[in-house]
Design a protein around this motif. Sequence first.
Motif, short mmCIF file in Angstrom:
data_model
loop_
_atom_site.label_atom_id
_atom_site.label_comp_id
_atom_site.label_asym_id
_atom_site.label_seq_id
_atom_site.Cartn_x
_atom_site.Cartn_y
_atom_site.Cartn_z
N TYR A 70 52.63 38.60 -28.51
CA TYR A 70 51.33 38.00 -28.20
C TYR A 70 50.71 38.66 -26.96
O TYR A 70 51.34 38.79 -25.92
CB TYR A 70 51.51 36.50 -27.96
N TYR B 164 48.12 33.00 -29.63
CA TYR B 164 49.54 32.67 -29.43
C TYR B 164 50.01 31.81 -30.60
O TYR B 164 49.30 30.90 -31.04
CB TYR B 164 49.71 31.92 -28.11
N PRO B 165 51.21 32.06 -31.13
CA PRO B 165 51.66 31.35 -32.32
C PRO B 165 51.71 29.83 -32.21
O PRO B 165 51.77 29.16 -33.25
CB PRO B 165 53.07 31.94 -32.54
N TYR C 297 43.73 39.33 -34.76
CA TYR C 297 45.11 39.61 -35.15
C TYR C 297 45.54 40.99 -34.65
O TYR C 297 46.64 41.15 -34.11
CB TYR C 297 45.28 39.52 -36.66
N TYR D 104 53.25 38.54 -35.92
CA TYR D 104 52.94 39.87 -35.40
C TYR D 104 54.07 40.86 -35.68
O TYR D 104 53.86 42.06 -35.69
CB TYR D 104 52.68 39.80 -33.90
N ARG E 259 46.29 40.84 -31.22
CA ARG E 259 47.32 39.83 -30.94
C ARG E 259 46.83 38.81 -29.92
O ARG E 259 47.50 38.51 -28.92
CB ARG E 259 48.61 40.50 -30.49
N GLU E 260 45.64 38.26 -30.18
CA GLU E 260 44.98 37.37 -29.22
C GLU E 260 45.40 35.91 -29.35
O GLU E 260 45.21 35.14 -28.40
CB GLU E 260 43.45 37.45 -29.42
N SER F 243 57.69 37.85 -32.54
CA SER F 243 56.27 37.52 -32.73
C SER F 243 55.69 36.85 -31.49
O SER F 243 54.58 37.18 -31.06
CB SER F 243 56.12 36.59 -33.94
N TYR F 244 56.44 35.93 -30.87
CA TYR F 244 55.98 35.29 -29.64
C TYR F 244 55.80 36.32 -28.52
O TYR F 244 54.83 36.30 -27.77
CB TYR F 244 56.98 34.22 -29.19
#
Length: 256
Positions: free
Chosen positions: A177, A65-66, A59, A143, A62-63, A173-174
């Motif tokens: 990533y 992807y949503p 997290y 994120y 940010r590994e 958030s996207y």
Amino acid sequence: MVNERQTDTCADVMYRRERQRGCGEAGLDFAPFIPSQDEVDQQMSALDDKLVSKAQEQYANREIYPLDECYQLDGSTFISAEAFEEILGDEQTHYMAWKNGCIDKLSIDYWEMPDVMAYLVERSIAEGDGGECCYTDAQPIDYAEDCAYSPSEMLECLGANWQEQGVADDGLSYALYGHPNINVENVSGSMMVVSTEQPGLSVMVDYRSGIWVVQPFAHDESFGSAIQFGERLAPVEAGLLRPNVYQHFFGGETCV
């Protein structure tokens, strides 16, 4: 000393399990191995600690992807399928059954019956409230909440409805990533996207009458023309903070 005891218990469980399996292969009559509740709790807790630590690391970086498929440890903790399977090995079903509260003084008698354990896991997910350990997508991962300022905060001040606020936060958030070096700050009510790797560059994002206005800055001075995006370019397909838009400002792999 506690850690040593936990290690001894886990090793003891594995030894007895292998001894039982070996006797079965030799054609010997051997009673099924049934671990105690404490043994299970100690073994699974040790694995849980490793999973949570890895999930927190992923997290922070940010590994995930949503929209990627992954494992959910609980309602707000996600880990990649690769890391989940690598850490747990053959204990995946056991762990999920334990994590979802399926193991008690009755069900533990079936600990070495894979079909029963799998059934308990499936039932716990089907009858649960969505916070169970399961294989799912990472859409709830957020994120944006770790940023100093969010699009929803800006839009709330401008009187936008909650749907618009939610879409905007999803877009951020996207976009975040794969970019742990990016943060969003509040500058006079607008969003300033900054990079810790390139502190001299930033991007101001404003919202004016349904139009997103993006203005690049270099060393606190604006440069180039502002870029505008209409509502139809909102995420997911194009994105509020579309990565390839920011390549022009941050450049290379360090862009938003």
